[in-house]
Scaffold this motif. Structure first.
Motif, PDB file in Angstrom:
ATOM      1  N   SER A  55       0.867  -1.180   0.000  1.00  0.00           N
ATOM      2  CA  SER A  55       0.000   0.000   0.000  1.00  0.00           C
ATOM      3  C   SER A  55       0.898   1.222   0.000  1.00  0.00           C
ATOM      4  CB  SER A  55      -0.898   0.005   1.244  1.00  0.00           C
ATOM      5  OG  SER A  55      -1.698   1.176   1.286  1.00  0.00           O
ATOM      6  N   GLU A  56       0.738   2.062  -1.002  1.00  0.00           N
ATOM      7  CA  GLU A  56       1.553   3.262  -1.158  1.00  0.00           C
ATOM      8  C   GLU A  56       3.045   2.922  -1.135  1.00  0.00           C
ATOM      9  OE1 GLU A  56       0.028   5.761   1.980  1.00  0.00           O
ATOM     10  OE2 GLU A  56      -1.556   6.544   0.687  1.00  0.00           O
ATOM     11  N   GLY A  57       3.388   1.785  -1.762  1.00  0.00           N
ATOM     12  CA  GLY A  57       4.778   1.385  -1.901  1.00  0.00           C
ATOM     13  C   GLY A  57       5.364   0.650  -0.711  1.00  0.00           C
ATOM     14  N   GLU A  58       4.630   0.572   0.405  1.00  0.00           N
ATOM     15  CA  GLU A  58       5.109  -0.106   1.602  1.00  0.00           C
ATOM     16  C   GLU A  58       4.464  -1.484   1.732  1.00  0.00           C
ATOM     17  OE1 GLU A  58       7.439   1.137   3.624  1.00  0.00           O
ATOM     18  OE2 GLU A  58       7.586   2.965   2.396  1.00  0.00           O
ATOM     19  N   ILE A  59       5.224  -2.461   2.262  1.00  0.00           N
ATOM     20  CA  ILE A  59       4.661  -3.794   2.484  1.00  0.00           C
ATOM     21  C   ILE A  59       3.607  -3.724   3.576  1.00  0.00           C
ATOM     22  CG2 ILE A  59       5.162  -6.166   3.208  1.00  0.00           C
ATOM     23  CD1 ILE A  59       7.958  -5.813   2.022  1.00  0.00           C
ATOM     24  N   CYS A  60       2.466  -4.338   3.329  1.00  0.00           N
ATOM     25  CA  CYS A  60       1.339  -4.273   4.260  1.00  0.00           C
ATOM     26  C   CYS A  60       1.592  -5.110   5.516  1.00  0.00           C
ATOM     27  CB  CYS A  60       0.054  -4.782   3.601  1.00  0.00           C
ATOM     28  SG  CYS A  60      -0.582  -3.717   2.293  1.00  0.00           S
ATOM     29  N   ASP A  61       1.199  -4.562   6.639  1.00  0.00           N
ATOM     30  CA  ASP A  61       1.188  -5.290   7.907  1.00  0.00           C
ATOM     31  C   ASP A  61      -0.092  -6.144   7.886  1.00  0.00           C
ATOM     32  OD1 ASP A  61       1.245  -6.173  10.488  1.00  0.00           O
ATOM     33  OD2 ASP A  61       1.465  -4.201  11.409  1.00  0.00           O
ATOM     34  N   ALA A  62      -0.051  -7.213   7.113  1.00  0.00           N
ATOM     35  CA  ALA A  62      -1.256  -7.994   6.787  1.00  0.00           C
ATOM     36  C   ALA A  62      -1.645  -8.915   7.932  1.00  0.00           C
ATOM     37  CB  ALA A  62      -1.021  -8.795   5.506  1.00  0.00           C
ATOM     38  N   ARG A  63      -2.723  -8.595   8.631  1.00  0.00           N
ATOM     39  CA  ARG A  63      -3.163  -9.367   9.792  1.00  0.00           C
ATOM     40  C   ARG A  63      -4.245 -10.372   9.395  1.00  0.00           C
ATOM     41  NH1 ARG A  63      -0.590  -7.268  14.593  1.00  0.00           N
ATOM     42  NH2 ARG A  63       0.946  -5.855  13.681  1.00  0.00           N
ATOM     43  N   PHE A  64      -4.465 -11.362  10.278  1.00  0.00           N
ATOM     44  CA  PHE A  64      -5.532 -12.332  10.054  1.00  0.00           C
ATOM     45  C   PHE A  64      -5.984 -12.899  11.380  1.00  0.00           C
ATOM     46  CE2 PHE A  64      -1.501 -14.594   9.736  1.00  0.00           C
ATOM     47  CZ  PHE A  64      -1.704 -15.714  10.529  1.00  0.00           C
ATOM     48  N   SER A  65      -7.218 -13.382  11.415  1.00  0.00           N
ATOM     49  CA  SER A  65      -7.737 -14.052  12.612  1.00  0.00           C
ATOM     50  C   SER A  65      -8.658 -15.178  12.158  1.00  0.00           C
ATOM     51  CB  SER A  65      -8.483 -13.071  13.521  1.00  0.00           C
ATOM     52  OG  SER A  65      -9.640 -12.568  12.879  1.00  0.00           O
ATOM     53  N   LYS A  66      -9.068 -16.018  13.103  1.00  0.00           N
ATOM     54  CA  LYS A  66      -9.859 -17.201  12.742  1.00  0.00           C
ATOM     55  C   LYS A  66     -11.226 -16.835  12.182  1.00  0.00           C
ATOM     56  CE  LYS A  66      -7.550 -21.021  13.630  1.00  0.00           C
ATOM     57  NZ  LYS A  66      -6.315 -20.653  12.982  1.00  0.00           N
ATOM     58  N   CYS A  67     -11.966 -15.950  12.899  1.00  0.00           N
ATOM     59  CA  CYS A  67     -13.340 -15.641  12.499  1.00  0.00           C
ATOM     60  C   CYS A  67     -13.670 -14.214  12.904  1.00  0.00           C
ATOM     61  CB  CYS A  67     -14.316 -16.615  13.166  1.00  0.00           C
ATOM     62  SG  CYS A  67     -16.055 -16.309  12.797  1.00  0.00           S
ATOM     63  N   CYS A  68     -14.015 -13.371  11.930  1.00  0.00           N
ATOM     64  CA  CYS A  68     -14.268 -11.956  12.226  1.00  0.00           C
ATOM     65  C   CYS A  68     -15.641 -11.730  12.846  1.00  0.00           C
ATOM     66  CB  CYS A  68     -14.103 -11.104  10.973  1.00  0.00           C
ATOM     67  SG  CYS A  68     -15.377 -11.359   9.710  1.00  0.00           S
ATOM     68  N   GLY A  69     -16.525 -12.727  12.784  1.00  0.00           N
ATOM     69  CA  GLY A  69     -17.857 -12.563  13.359  1.00  0.00           C
ATOM     70  C   GLY A  69     -18.809 -11.801  12.461  1.00  0.00           C
ATOM     71  N   GLY A  70     -18.401 -11.561  11.216  1.00  0.00           N
ATOM     72  CA  GLY A  70     -19.276 -10.890  10.250  1.00  0.00           C
ATOM     73  C   GLY A  70     -18.761  -9.554   9.772  1.00  0.00           C
ATOM     74  N   VAL A  71     -17.902  -8.902  10.575  1.00  0.00           N
ATOM     75  CA  VAL A  71     -17.294  -7.632  10.175  1.00  0.00           C
ATOM     76  C   VAL A  71     -15.854  -7.601  10.678  1.00  0.00           C
ATOM     77  CG1 VAL A  71     -17.382  -5.111  10.297  1.00  0.00           C
ATOM     78  CG2 VAL A  71     -19.510  -6.407  10.298  1.00  0.00           C
TER      79      VAL A  71
END
Length: 443
Positions: free
Chosen positions: A219-235
């Motif tokens: 994003s804008e030339g920088e590597i994204c701090d790409a996060r993840f989790s098991k289940c967002c609960g819908g949002v």
């Protein structure tokens, strides 16, 4: 850019037993070792084979990187989670031992792409769909490279990283990989689940890694701090509501659905809207009970419970008063109320006020709330509270009704698995969760 070499903290004990599979060379004396070995800690010193090493690393490296491996015994996995346990784990690459917090830390050093093969098999089933595996390879690679860059920046900075805001009325804390200063990331869920070559990989995992080699989200030339989790609960939640107060354009609230659910006010920062959202089961990618899809994301111990999208926890007055006192180290007396003070865009609590007969305190952010209200971790901080059996203002029971599993930022693993099953390609999955990001090959 060259493929990075990583340092992963695996375990922390006074004494560590391990087995060298193949020939390893000890850097300190240039001697070759194989078979079962052990190291011990005493008064700031690591002892091994007549060598006593203070602070700096005791380094074993394989004579043949591709053929050599080592096994660590009794590695704790799922630290402070409900399924915490010990297991023996095997790893590729070099093995370093350092003194840290009056224990020995075992560190695995290896190439990033080899690390990813294990992470994808550890975080998810190695039998997941190819598109899901590709998507996860990209976010795991992106997150890791972003953390390495951030760690280097913090080390060069004169400003001390601050993650706690505390006064008489509030205790606000966020937890991130900055807790680790002597290696890049840890091997547990605090960072990314990594269990070496213990988890059986498949040709599909290797295909996913090779097909996306060097590919990251930017994003804008920088590597994204790409996060993840098991289940967002819908949002999905925004980054700054969970961690440090920094806005990332690609980590914003995302409805995990191709369309906005009908009949809901999606301003979930408002209590009434959040209450309805959490107490019901709106349609979402991650709202699934399909065991075949869930098995792509969830390892055996994750499947010991299945209430990820919506869940319920009940505490008696005695249980919750004791729990909060132990977890905070403060005496609240009887717990009279748990009051939502601030919610994020997914409905997750950022601040919660604990009202006791002896004192009150506002706590946050989401992981601190989850830690205080559970022996391990609540599934998430997205919950509403029912007080039952109130007599003279004192509830006999607190019932927490909640949504989602994890912090909810970035990619939702169960939602992504459903998208993969529905025929979405890996780039479509990624750009659903990381809005405005781009895919870029860095090596």
């Amino acid at each position: 850019m060259k493929e990075p070499q990583l340092r992963i903290g695996i375990m922390y004990e006074k004494e560590i037993s391990f087995h060298l599979n193949g020939t390893y060379v000890l850097q300190q004396n240039n001697k070759e070792y194989t078979g079962k070995q052990s190291v011990a800690y005493e008064d700031g010193i690591i002892s091994f084979d007549g060598i006593s090493v203070p602070v700096e690393a005791l380094v074993f490296y394989p004579k043949d990187y591709n053929q050599g491996s080592f096994e660590l015994f009794d590695v704790t996995i799922g630290i402070k989670f409900h399924w915490e346990r010990k297991e023996n784990q095997s790893f590729k690459g070099a093995l370093h031992f350092i003194c840290e917090n009056e224990k020995i830390t075992a560190i695995n050093v290896l190439a990033l792409e080899d690390y990813l093969i294990s992470v994808i098999s550890s975080e998810m089933s190695a039998n997941s769909s190819l598109e899901l595996l590709k998507a996860h390879a990209v976010i795991s690679r992106s997150w890791l490279m972003a953390q390495v860059i951030k760690g280097e920046t913090l080390q060069q900075s004169d400003t001390k990283y601050q993650s706690i805001v505390e006064n008489e009325a509030e205790y606000i804390r966020w937890y991130d990989r900055e807790d680790h200063v002597n290696f890049d990331v840890c091997a547990d869920d605090h960072c990314q689940r990594y269990q070496g070559i213990t988890k059986q990989s498949t040709s599909l995992v290797v295909e996913a890694i090779n097909a996306t080699r060097g590919l990251v989200l930017t994003s804008e030339g920088e590597i994204c701090d790409a996060r993840f989790s098991k289940c967002c609960g819908g949002v999905a939640e925004t980054f700054e509501n969970v961690w440090e107060p920094v806005n990332h354009k690609y980590l914003q609230a995302v409805i995990d659905n191709p369309h906005t659910p009908v009949g809901y006010d999606m301003d979930l920062e408002k209590e009434a809207a959040a209450d309805k959202w959490i107490r019901t089961s709106p349609e979402a990618f991650c709202n699934t009970t399909d065991k075949e899809i869930l098995s792509q994301v969830l390892n055996d111990y994750d499947q010991e419970t299945m209430d990820f999208y919506r869940w319920k926890v009940a505490y008696s007055q005695a249980e919750i008063a004791d729990l909060i006192a132990r977890k905070t180290g403060k005496e609240f007396g009887q717990i009279l109320d748990l009051i939502p003070i601030e919610r994020g865009e997914s409905g997750r609590l950022i601040k919660l006020k604990i009202v006791g007969s002896k004192r009150s305190l506002v706590i946050g952010k989401e992981l601190e709330i989850r830690k205080v209200l559970s022996e391990s971790h609540l599934y998430s901080s997205e919950f509403v509270v029912d007080k039952l059996g109130i007599e003279k203002g004192v509830p006999a029971q607190f019932v927490l009704i909640g949504a989602g599993w994890g912090h909810g930022v970035g990619l939702c693993q169960i939602g992504a698995a459903v998208m993969g099953a529905k025929g979405y390609k890996y780039d479509e999955i990624l750009l659903h969760y990381f809005r405005g990001a781009a895919l870029e090959k860095r090596y």
